[in-house]
Design a protein around this motif. Sequence first.
Motif, PDB file in Angstrom:
ATOM      1  N   THR A 103       0.845   6.611  -0.728  1.00  0.00           N
ATOM      2  CA  THR A 103       2.181   6.525  -0.121  1.00  0.00           C
ATOM      3  C   THR A 103       3.048   5.529  -0.871  1.00  0.00           C
ATOM      4  OG1 THR A 103       1.566   4.742   1.387  1.00  0.00           O
ATOM      5  CG2 THR A 103       1.171   6.996   2.152  1.00  0.00           C
ATOM      6  N   ASP A 104       2.448   4.828  -1.871  1.00  0.00           N
ATOM      7  CA  ASP A 104       3.182   3.780  -2.577  1.00  0.00           C
ATOM      8  C   ASP A 104       3.011   3.966  -4.081  1.00  0.00           C
ATOM      9  OD1 ASP A 104       4.188   1.497  -3.714  1.00  0.00           O
ATOM     10  OD2 ASP A 104       3.399   0.150  -2.165  1.00  0.00           O
ATOM     11  N   PRO A 105       4.078   4.336  -4.789  1.00  0.00           N
ATOM     12  CA  PRO A 105       3.962   4.580  -6.234  1.00  0.00           C
ATOM     13  C   PRO A 105       3.648   3.316  -7.049  1.00  0.00           C
ATOM     14  CG  PRO A 105       6.258   4.689  -5.535  1.00  0.00           C
ATOM     15  CD  PRO A 105       5.440   4.593  -4.288  1.00  0.00           C
ATOM     16  N   ASP A 106       3.822   2.121  -6.445  1.00  0.00           N
ATOM     17  CA  ASP A 106       3.512   0.883  -7.161  1.00  0.00           C
ATOM     18  C   ASP A 106       2.041   0.496  -7.026  1.00  0.00           C
ATOM     19  OD1 ASP A 106       6.105   0.540  -8.068  1.00  0.00           O
ATOM     20  OD2 ASP A 106       6.727  -0.416  -6.190  1.00  0.00           O
ATOM     21  N   ILE A 107       1.288   1.332  -6.309  1.00  0.00           N
ATOM     22  CA  ILE A 107      -0.151   1.094  -6.175  1.00  0.00           C
ATOM     23  C   ILE A 107      -0.894   2.268  -6.795  1.00  0.00           C
ATOM     24  CG2 ILE A 107      -2.058   0.817  -4.555  1.00  0.00           C
ATOM     25  CD1 ILE A 107      -0.132  -0.503  -2.621  1.00  0.00           C
ATOM     26  N   ASN A 108      -1.614   2.020  -7.892  1.00  0.00           N
ATOM     27  CA  ASN A 108      -2.423   3.038  -8.571  1.00  0.00           C
ATOM     28  C   ASN A 108      -3.256   2.343  -9.639  1.00  0.00           C
ATOM     29  OD1 ASN A 108      -0.983   3.016 -11.202  1.00  0.00           O
ATOM     30  ND2 ASN A 108       0.756   3.701  -9.944  1.00  0.00           N
ATOM     31  N   PRO A 109      -4.221   3.054 -10.250  1.00  0.00           N
ATOM     32  CA  PRO A 109      -5.116   2.384 -11.201  1.00  0.00           C
ATOM     33  C   PRO A 109      -4.405   1.787 -12.421  1.00  0.00           C
ATOM     34  CG  PRO A 109      -6.056   4.460 -10.496  1.00  0.00           C
ATOM     35  CD  PRO A 109      -4.664   4.430  -9.959  1.00  0.00           C
ATOM     36  N   ASP A 110      -3.191   2.217 -12.717  1.00  0.00           N
ATOM     37  CA  ASP A 110      -2.467   1.669 -13.867  1.00  0.00           C
ATOM     38  C   ASP A 110      -1.503   0.544 -13.486  1.00  0.00           C
ATOM     39  OD1 ASP A 110      -3.678   3.099 -15.775  1.00  0.00           O
ATOM     40  OD2 ASP A 110      -1.966   4.409 -16.273  1.00  0.00           O
ATOM     41  N   ALA A 111      -1.400   0.263 -12.180  1.00  0.00           N
ATOM     42  CA  ALA A 111      -0.445  -0.755 -11.732  1.00  0.00           C
ATOM     43  C   ALA A 111      -0.950  -2.160 -12.079  1.00  0.00           C
ATOM     44  CB  ALA A 111      -0.229  -0.645 -10.220  1.00  0.00           C
ATOM     45  N   ASP A 112      -0.019  -3.102 -12.164  1.00  0.00           N
ATOM     46  CA  ASP A 112      -0.403  -4.498 -12.353  1.00  0.00           C
ATOM     47  C   ASP A 112      -0.668  -5.128 -10.998  1.00  0.00           C
ATOM     48  OD1 ASP A 112      -0.164  -4.460 -15.120  1.00  0.00           O
ATOM     49  OD2 ASP A 112       2.003  -4.829 -15.025  1.00  0.00           O
ATOM     50  N   GLU A 113      -1.725  -5.912 -10.902  1.00  0.00           N
ATOM     51  CA  GLU A 113      -2.021  -6.613  -9.660  1.00  0.00           C
ATOM     52  C   GLU A 113      -0.907  -7.620  -9.379  1.00  0.00           C
ATOM     53  OE1 GLU A 113      -5.063  -6.031  -7.772  1.00  0.00           O
ATOM     54  OE2 GLU A 113      -3.792  -7.031  -6.321  1.00  0.00           O
TER      55      GLU A 113
ATOM     56  N   CYS B   2       0.019 -10.902  -7.388  1.00  0.00           N
ATOM     57  CA  CYS B   2      -0.788 -11.979  -6.812  1.00  0.00           C
ATOM     58  C   CYS B   2      -0.273 -12.444  -5.450  1.00  0.00           C
ATOM     59  CB  CYS B   2      -0.821 -13.162  -7.766  1.00  0.00           C
ATOM     60  SG  CYS B   2      -1.798 -12.840  -9.238  1.00  0.00           S
ATOM     61  N   GLY B   3      -1.202 -12.801  -4.593  1.00  0.00           N
ATOM     62  CA  GLY B   3      -0.872 -13.532  -3.384  1.00  0.00           C
ATOM     63  C   GLY B   3      -0.403 -12.712  -2.203  1.00  0.00           C
ATOM     64  N   ASP B   4      -0.464 -11.367  -2.285  1.00  0.00           N
ATOM     65  CA  ASP B   4       0.008 -10.567  -1.162  1.00  0.00           C
ATOM     66  C   ASP B   4      -1.125  -9.927  -0.373  1.00  0.00           C
ATOM     67  OD1 ASP B   4      -0.837  -8.708  -2.957  1.00  0.00           O
ATOM     68  OD2 ASP B   4       1.075  -7.648  -3.137  1.00  0.00           O
ATOM     69  N   GLY B   5      -2.377 -10.170  -0.803  1.00  0.00           N
ATOM     70  CA  GLY B   5      -3.517  -9.603  -0.071  1.00  0.00           C
ATOM     71  C   GLY B   5      -3.660  -8.106  -0.246  1.00  0.00           C
ATOM     72  N   ILE B   6      -2.904  -7.508  -1.190  1.00  0.00           N
ATOM     73  CA  ILE B   6      -2.938  -6.061  -1.409  1.00  0.00           C
ATOM     74  C   ILE B   6      -3.571  -5.771  -2.768  1.00  0.00           C
ATOM     75  CG2 ILE B   6      -1.489  -4.004  -1.737  1.00  0.00           C
ATOM     76  CD1 ILE B   6       0.565  -5.385   0.161  1.00  0.00           C
ATOM     77  N   ASP B   7      -4.391  -4.738  -2.815  1.00  0.00           N
ATOM     78  CA  ASP B   7      -5.058  -4.335  -4.055  1.00  0.00           C
ATOM     79  C   ASP B   7      -4.183  -3.328  -4.790  1.00  0.00           C
ATOM     80  OD1 ASP B   7      -6.854  -3.648  -6.048  1.00  0.00           O
ATOM     81  OD2 ASP B   7      -7.946  -2.255  -4.751  1.00  0.00           O
ATOM     82  N   GLN B   8      -3.281  -3.803  -5.659  1.00  0.00           N
ATOM     83  CA  GLN B   8      -2.337  -2.895  -6.335  1.00  0.00           C
ATOM     84  C   GLN B   8      -3.010  -1.993  -7.378  1.00  0.00           C
ATOM     85  OE1 GLN B   8      -1.220  -6.060  -5.620  1.00  0.00           O
ATOM     86  NE2 GLN B   8       0.611  -5.587  -4.430  1.00  0.00           N
TER      87      GLN B   8
ATOM     88  N   GLY C 120     -10.777  12.805  -3.715  1.00  0.00           N
ATOM     89  CA  GLY C 120     -11.429  12.690  -5.009  1.00  0.00           C
ATOM     90  C   GLY C 120     -10.538  12.158  -6.108  1.00  0.00           C
ATOM     91  N   GLY C 121      -9.254  11.849  -5.796  1.00  0.00           N
ATOM     92  CA  GLY C 121      -8.369  11.249  -6.780  1.00  0.00           C
ATOM     93  C   GLY C 121      -8.663   9.765  -6.931  1.00  0.00           C
ATOM     94  N   THR C 122      -7.791   9.063  -7.637  1.00  0.00           N
ATOM     95  CA  THR C 122      -8.032   7.636  -7.880  1.00  0.00           C
ATOM     96  C   THR C 122      -6.909   6.747  -7.343  1.00  0.00           C
ATOM     97  OG1 THR C 122      -7.065   7.947 -10.085  1.00  0.00           O
ATOM     98  CG2 THR C 122      -9.475   7.980  -9.924  1.00  0.00           C
ATOM     99  N   ASP C 123      -5.953   7.346  -6.607  1.00  0.00           N
ATOM    100  CA  ASP C 123      -4.854   6.555  -6.042  1.00  0.00           C
ATOM    101  C   ASP C 123      -5.281   6.012  -4.678  1.00  0.00           C
ATOM    102  OD1 ASP C 123      -2.556   5.377  -5.276  1.00  0.00           O
ATOM    103  OD2 ASP C 123      -1.263   7.131  -5.589  1.00  0.00           O
ATOM    104  N   CYS C 124      -5.478   4.697  -4.594  1.00  0.00           N
ATOM    105  CA  CYS C 124      -5.982   4.119  -3.341  1.00  0.00           C
ATOM    106  C   CYS C 124      -4.891   4.006  -2.282  1.00  0.00           C
ATOM    107  CB  CYS C 124      -6.647   2.769  -3.598  1.00  0.00           C
ATOM    108  SG  CYS C 124      -5.594   1.556  -4.426  1.00  0.00           S
ATOM    109  N   ASP C 125      -3.639   4.252  -2.662  1.00  0.00           N
ATOM    110  CA  ASP C 125      -2.565   4.331  -1.663  1.00  0.00           C
ATOM    111  C   ASP C 125      -1.557   5.363  -2.163  1.00  0.00           C
ATOM    112  OD1 ASP C 125      -0.452   4.136   0.054  1.00  0.00           O
ATOM    113  OD2 ASP C 125      -0.390   1.936   0.078  1.00  0.00           O
TER     114      ASP C 125
END
Length: 455
Positions: free
Chosen positions: A85-95, A97-103, A78-83
């Motif tokens: 395991t990675d602190p650089d991926i969360n709703p406040d992170a900057d996307e 580009c070009g890595d195919g990952i939804d940051q 029910g949280g909002t962190d889609c990963d």
Amino acid sequence: MKRVWMLLFVMLAALAVVFAVGTCGGDDDDDDDDDDVADDDSGDDDTGDDDSADDDSGDDDEECPDADEDGFQDEECGGTDCDDTDPDINPDADEVCGDGIDQDCDDVADDGCEVWMIETVDSGDDVGQYASLAITDTGKVGIAYYDADNRDLKYAESTGKAWTIQTAVSDGRVGTYASLVFNSLEDPCIGYYRSLISTGPYYATRTGGAWSTEEAYGGSGGERLRMAIHPLYDVPHMIFYTGGTSVLRYTRNSGGVWTAEDVDTNGYTRNSGLALDSAGLPHVSVQTEITISVEPEIIEEHLFYFRSDGSAWYEEEIDAGPHAGTYNSIAVDDDDYPWIAYTDDFLDDLKAKWWNGSMWRQWGVDTGLSVGEYNSIAIGPDYPGVSYYNKTFGHLMYAEYNGSYWSTQTVDEDGSVGRYTSLAYAPDGYPAIAYYDVNNESLKFARMTYIEEVD
Ligand SMILES: [Ca+2]
Ligand SMILES: [Ca+2]
Ligand SMILES: [Ca+2]
Ligand SMILES: [Ca+2]
């Protein structure tokens, strides 16, 4: 008595909610009966059971982890962190580009980015060498290329969805040095070489669904040919190497008749490029092998530029080597000024030259390791770009000029890719590249696309 039972029932229901939320992903293991409860309650935590929900909110935080400590709880519970395991991926992170990952966790990877979409167009047989790409103003994409297993000239076409693959010509050993252009009717026209025979070059076109071929100026050979057609005049122009005389020859079709002229007679001519200006006049880049000294033998490769005013050819040596231009390509901009990309074979660099109306400007476009082979230059919406091969890593590269400097990027690094590149710009202004995949012996196509920003 009835009230007590009611109270007991409410308490039990509240406990069930707490248990369902608190177990955090454990509901996957639960039986079907429990899933219904968990699903029903996940969306509306605060429906009437205000007291119990508030009391237990502290417990929820402890139970639903923020394992990577980026301040956002795991999406799984029910949280909002889609990963988580990675602190650089969360709703406040900057996307990124070009890595195919939804940051930034908006369910779309690389949104707000210009990315390269890569696909394999043809495979199975050894296909894709001598790839030549063209794109019409309406977005029809065509690629002519060589089928090395069957020694055929093949043609792939797409209007945005699936590719249609055809064998355009199978008569003889054909398909090397394929050069594709669309005419004003958007019919594909291909110049090609037929080996083991001293005729040609040849010209194939598809009208009404059927391919027809003809010899364009007979008896010359036709290796290393390049073709161009000006959309206003629909006249095919070719330059090609003549096996017997070692010169670069030019031919054009006028009123159904192919006429030819010798262009470069300075030495043994090698790879060349061809482009037309707004008047339909040819501009040519070519590498010429020049014997500097016979005893001792010193041979150099110089880069030449030729243009015709319709009655005579003018020539200029634009790079005196000692080893320049093994791979070269040319494009003409809106001012009718030529841009030439070429390899410095002494430094293994990619260079570019531009005639600005009064002098040649020069850049080292990519001076990294061993780069620049199979280059293809084209004029983009504002300035030119170049596709080319990074031999050191086996990567497909793209360089773009922005008016003051060149920047470079890796397009495809999956195996050994990027030989026989051919660059064109789509109607949306983004570059597209056809190229050969050595490992998979297949034809690939990369196209830059903008992915709309979410939010
Ligand atoms: Ca987290
Ligand atoms: Ca995270
Ligand atoms: Ca995203
Ligand atoms: Ca990304």
